[in-house]
Design an enzyme around this catalytic site. Structure first.
Site, PDB file in Angstrom:
ATOM      1  N   SER A   5      34.482  73.577  88.745  1.00  0.00           N
ATOM      2  CA  SER A   5      33.257  72.909  89.207  1.00  0.00           C
ATOM      3  C   SER A   5      33.670  71.641  89.937  1.00  0.00           C
ATOM      4  CB  SER A   5      32.330  72.593  88.023  1.00  0.00           C
ATOM      5  OG  SER A   5      33.045  71.956  86.984  1.00  0.00           O
ATOM      6  N   GLU A   7      32.441  67.720  91.329  1.00  0.00           N
ATOM      7  CA  GLU A   7      31.467  66.633  91.176  1.00  0.00           C
ATOM      8  C   GLU A   7      31.367  65.830  92.476  1.00  0.00           C
ATOM      9  OE1 GLU A   7      31.527  64.494  87.437  1.00  0.00           O
ATOM     10  OE2 GLU A   7      31.371  62.604  88.540  1.00  0.00           O
ATOM     11  N   ALA A  41      21.973  54.223  87.621  1.00  0.00           N
ATOM     12  CA  ALA A  41      20.780  53.739  86.904  1.00  0.00           C
ATOM     13  C   ALA A  41      19.917  52.849  87.795  1.00  0.00           C
ATOM     14  CB  ALA A  41      21.211  52.963  85.666  1.00  0.00           C
ATOM     15  N   ASP A  99      26.125  53.542  82.757  1.00  0.00           N
ATOM     16  CA  ASP A  99      26.505  52.129  82.721  1.00  0.00           C
ATOM     17  C   ASP A  99      25.536  51.379  83.617  1.00  0.00           C
ATOM     18  OD1 ASP A  99      28.859  52.249  81.106  1.00  0.00           O
ATOM     19  OD2 ASP A  99      29.842  53.251  82.790  1.00  0.00           O
ATOM     20  N   PHE A 206      39.511  52.051  89.262  1.00  0.00           N
ATOM     21  CA  PHE A 206      38.627  52.918  88.473  1.00  0.00           C
ATOM     22  C   PHE A 206      39.155  53.048  87.043  1.00  0.00           C
ATOM     23  CE2 PHE A 206      36.885  56.179  91.817  1.00  0.00           C
ATOM     24  CZ  PHE A 206      36.004  55.219  92.277  1.00  0.00           C
ATOM     25  N   HIS A 256      36.986  70.668  85.933  1.00  0.00           N
ATOM     26  CA  HIS A 256      35.908  69.986  86.652  1.00  0.00           C
ATOM     27  C   HIS A 256      36.551  68.911  87.535  1.00  0.00           C
ATOM     28  CE1 HIS A 256      31.809  68.320  87.167  1.00  0.00           C
ATOM     29  NE2 HIS A 256      32.359  67.116  87.021  1.00  0.00           N
TER      30      HIS A 256
HETATM   31  P1  FAD Z   1      27.668  57.592  74.751  1.00  0.00           P
HETATM   32  O1  FAD Z   1      28.093  58.920  74.299  1.00  0.00           O
HETATM   33  O2  FAD Z   1      26.300  57.123  74.378  1.00  0.00           O
HETATM   34  O3  FAD Z   1      28.763  56.544  74.215  1.00  0.00           O
HETATM   35  C1  FAD Z   1      28.841  55.236  74.728  1.00  0.00           C
HETATM   36  C2  FAD Z   1      29.565  54.329  73.752  1.00  0.00           C
HETATM   37  O4  FAD Z   1      28.743  54.102  72.622  1.00  0.00           O
HETATM   38  C3  FAD Z   1      30.867  54.916  73.192  1.00  0.00           C
HETATM   39  O5  FAD Z   1      31.791  53.868  73.037  1.00  0.00           O
HETATM   40  C4  FAD Z   1      30.450  55.507  71.854  1.00  0.00           C
HETATM   41  O6  FAD Z   1      31.534  55.536  70.916  1.00  0.00           O
HETATM   42  C5  FAD Z   1      29.380  54.503  71.430  1.00  0.00           C
HETATM   43  N1  FAD Z   1      28.330  55.097  70.592  1.00  0.00           N
HETATM   44  C6  FAD Z   1      27.710  56.292  70.758  1.00  0.00           C
HETATM   45  N2  FAD Z   1      26.778  56.467  69.794  1.00  0.00           N
HETATM   46  C7  FAD Z   1      26.801  55.359  69.019  1.00  0.00           C
HETATM   47  C8  FAD Z   1      26.074  54.944  67.874  1.00  0.00           C
HETATM   48  N3  FAD Z   1      25.105  55.707  67.317  1.00  0.00           N
HETATM   49  N4  FAD Z   1      26.358  53.732  67.338  1.00  0.00           N
HETATM   50  C9  FAD Z   1      27.328  52.932  67.873  1.00  0.00           C
HETATM   51  N5  FAD Z   1      28.054  53.279  68.967  1.00  0.00           N
HETATM   52  C10 FAD Z   1      27.793  54.467  69.517  1.00  0.00           C
HETATM   53  N6  FAD Z   1      28.035  57.199  84.582  1.00  0.00           N
HETATM   54  C11 FAD Z   1      26.938  57.046  85.380  1.00  0.00           C
HETATM   55  O7  FAD Z   1      26.363  55.939  85.415  1.00  0.00           O
HETATM   56  N7  FAD Z   1      26.458  58.078  86.153  1.00  0.00           N
HETATM   57  C12 FAD Z   1      27.046  59.311  86.126  1.00  0.00           C
HETATM   58  O8  FAD Z   1      26.600  60.224  86.834  1.00  0.00           O
HETATM   59  C13 FAD Z   1      28.187  59.516  85.284  1.00  0.00           C
HETATM   60  N8  FAD Z   1      28.789  60.727  85.193  1.00  0.00           N
HETATM   61  C14 FAD Z   1      29.822  60.910  84.306  1.00  0.00           C
HETATM   62  C15 FAD Z   1      30.361  62.194  84.146  1.00  0.00           C
HETATM   63  C16 FAD Z   1      31.383  62.420  83.240  1.00  0.00           C
HETATM   64  C17 FAD Z   1      31.928  63.812  83.083  1.00  0.00           C
HETATM   65  C18 FAD Z   1      31.922  61.334  82.486  1.00  0.00           C
HETATM   66  C19 FAD Z   1      33.062  61.550  81.527  1.00  0.00           C
HETATM   67  C20 FAD Z   1      31.384  60.062  82.647  1.00  0.00           C
HETATM   68  C21 FAD Z   1      30.326  59.831  83.529  1.00  0.00           C
HETATM   69  N9  FAD Z   1      29.743  58.580  83.676  1.00  0.00           N
HETATM   70  C22 FAD Z   1      28.651  58.412  84.512  1.00  0.00           C
HETATM   71  C23 FAD Z   1      30.241  57.419  82.928  1.00  0.00           C
HETATM   72  C24 FAD Z   1      29.485  57.202  81.593  1.00  0.00           C
HETATM   73  O9  FAD Z   1      28.123  56.984  81.834  1.00  0.00           O
HETATM   74  C25 FAD Z   1      30.108  55.985  80.927  1.00  0.00           C
HETATM   75  O10 FAD Z   1      31.396  56.281  80.473  1.00  0.00           O
HETATM   76  C26 FAD Z   1      29.255  55.332  79.838  1.00  0.00           C
HETATM   77  O11 FAD Z   1      29.853  54.067  79.538  1.00  0.00           O
HETATM   78  C27 FAD Z   1      29.173  56.128  78.554  1.00  0.00           C
HETATM   79  O12 FAD Z   1      28.380  57.225  78.682  1.00  0.00           O
HETATM   80  P2  FAD Z   1      28.349  58.328  77.509  1.00  0.00           P
HETATM   81  O13 FAD Z   1      27.348  59.323  77.896  1.00  0.00           O
HETATM   82  O14 FAD Z   1      29.709  58.789  77.191  1.00  0.00           O
HETATM   83  O15 FAD Z   1      27.778  57.401  76.321  1.00  0.00           O
END
Ligand code: FAD
Length: 275
Positions: A5, A7, A41, A99, A206, A256
């Protein structure tokens, strides 16, 4: 045959739109399982992802999947996007916390990706195949590596069907991560995210931000090539193709590619891999 895939990010200028069209045409020839489009965002960027997803689906006949993040957004905004994606025929989402851009203060109603996955399942049932993010080298804001693993498991328990990893250059980190989450009861596919190396200084920036480690030996070799662009390209292709080869042989269920809207670096890797 290993599913692949690609991105993309949503273009914002005419030049970027033309670049994405060219890249999408070239990469479509490699028959990707799907392509995805990132999400930024807040504010006017809300429309960029749906517009790009629509374009990739209609103009390029690609199965385009939107990324959707919850940071800075309300439930109502996220619900409206889900409706748009359903109407466009999307069946897959890449679901993230996201973020906040620097300077943007609005926190959003859902705090973590696990809450977003729960919300999507609650609103749309099984309408979407949900991918979440995984961090073989640990998310940079995690309290510690074990807490991060547990939070990853929470996302899957909330209803994710699969995961895509942050990019990495150390295959052992991926295999270890997969082993660890299997022990914690996670059985969904975890697809490695692959970053073909196009611009090394940009990659360093990055990587500092997202917590991906560039092994010292790669940096040293890159520096030694200096301005010899052909050698840099060849070495970078070799390193990433060898990584992909090891991952696929070790059981990775797909690859990916983070294309950054460029076709050539990804095609170089695919050609060397002969996928
Ligand atoms: P989460 O899974 O919510 O985790 C974020 C942090 O919070 C982690 O440190 C985790 O350990 C902690 N955490 C989770 N749950 C809890 C809890 N209940 N209590 C305390 N701490 C907790 N960013 C963008 O803005 N746009 C995109 O399109 C985008 N695409 C991405 C695609 C991929 C494949 C990847 C790997 C990353 C992408 N990102 C994107 C980056 C991502 O949004 C960031 O890394 C962001 O900081 C974390 O997102 P997450 O979904 O992993 O967050």
């Amino acid at each position: 045959m290993t599913p692949i895939s690609f991105e993309f990010y949503p273009p914002k200028t005419e030049d970027q739109r033309a670049q994405l069209d060219k890249t999408a045409r070239r990469l479509a020839t490699r028959a990707p399982q799907y392509v995805s489009c990132t999400f930024g965002a807040g504010g006017s960027t809300l429309t960029h992802t749906p517009d790009t997803v629509r374009h990739l689906r209609e103009a390029h006949a690609l199965d385009a999947a939107p990324h959707l993040s919850c940071v800075g957004g309300t439930r109502a905004e996220i619900g409206a996007l889900l409706e748009t994606y359903r109407t466009l025929g999307c069946r897959r989402l890449v679901t993230l916390r996201g973020d906040l851009p620097s300077g943007m203060a609005r926190a959003g109603e859902l705090r973590y990706a696990s809450e977003l996955v729960e919300f999507i399942r609650d609103q749309t049932g099984d309408a979407f195949h949900i991918e979440v993010a995984a961090y073989p080298e640990t998310h940079p804001q995690a309290r510690d590596a074990h807490a991060d693993l547990r939070h990853f498991v929470d996302k899957v328990r909330a209803g994710a069907d699969g995961a895509i990893t942050q990019y990495f250059f150390n295959a052992d980190a991926y295999f270890r991560f997969v082993d660890d989450v299997r022990v914690l009861g996670v059985d969904v596919p975890i697809v490695p995210g692959i970053m073909p190396i196009a611009n090394f200084s940009q990659l360093r920036r990055f990587s500092d931000l997202c917590g991906a480690e560039i092994p010292r030996w790669i940096g040293q070799r890159m520096a030694a090539f200096g301005d010899d662009a052909a050698s840099v390209r060849d070495f970078a292709t070799d390193v990433v193709a060898a990584l992909c080869d090891r991952l696929v042989r070790g059981g990775a269920p797909g690859l990916h590619f983070y294309t950054l809207n460029l076709a050539r670096p990804t095609l170089n890797v695919l050609d060397r891999l002969a996928l």
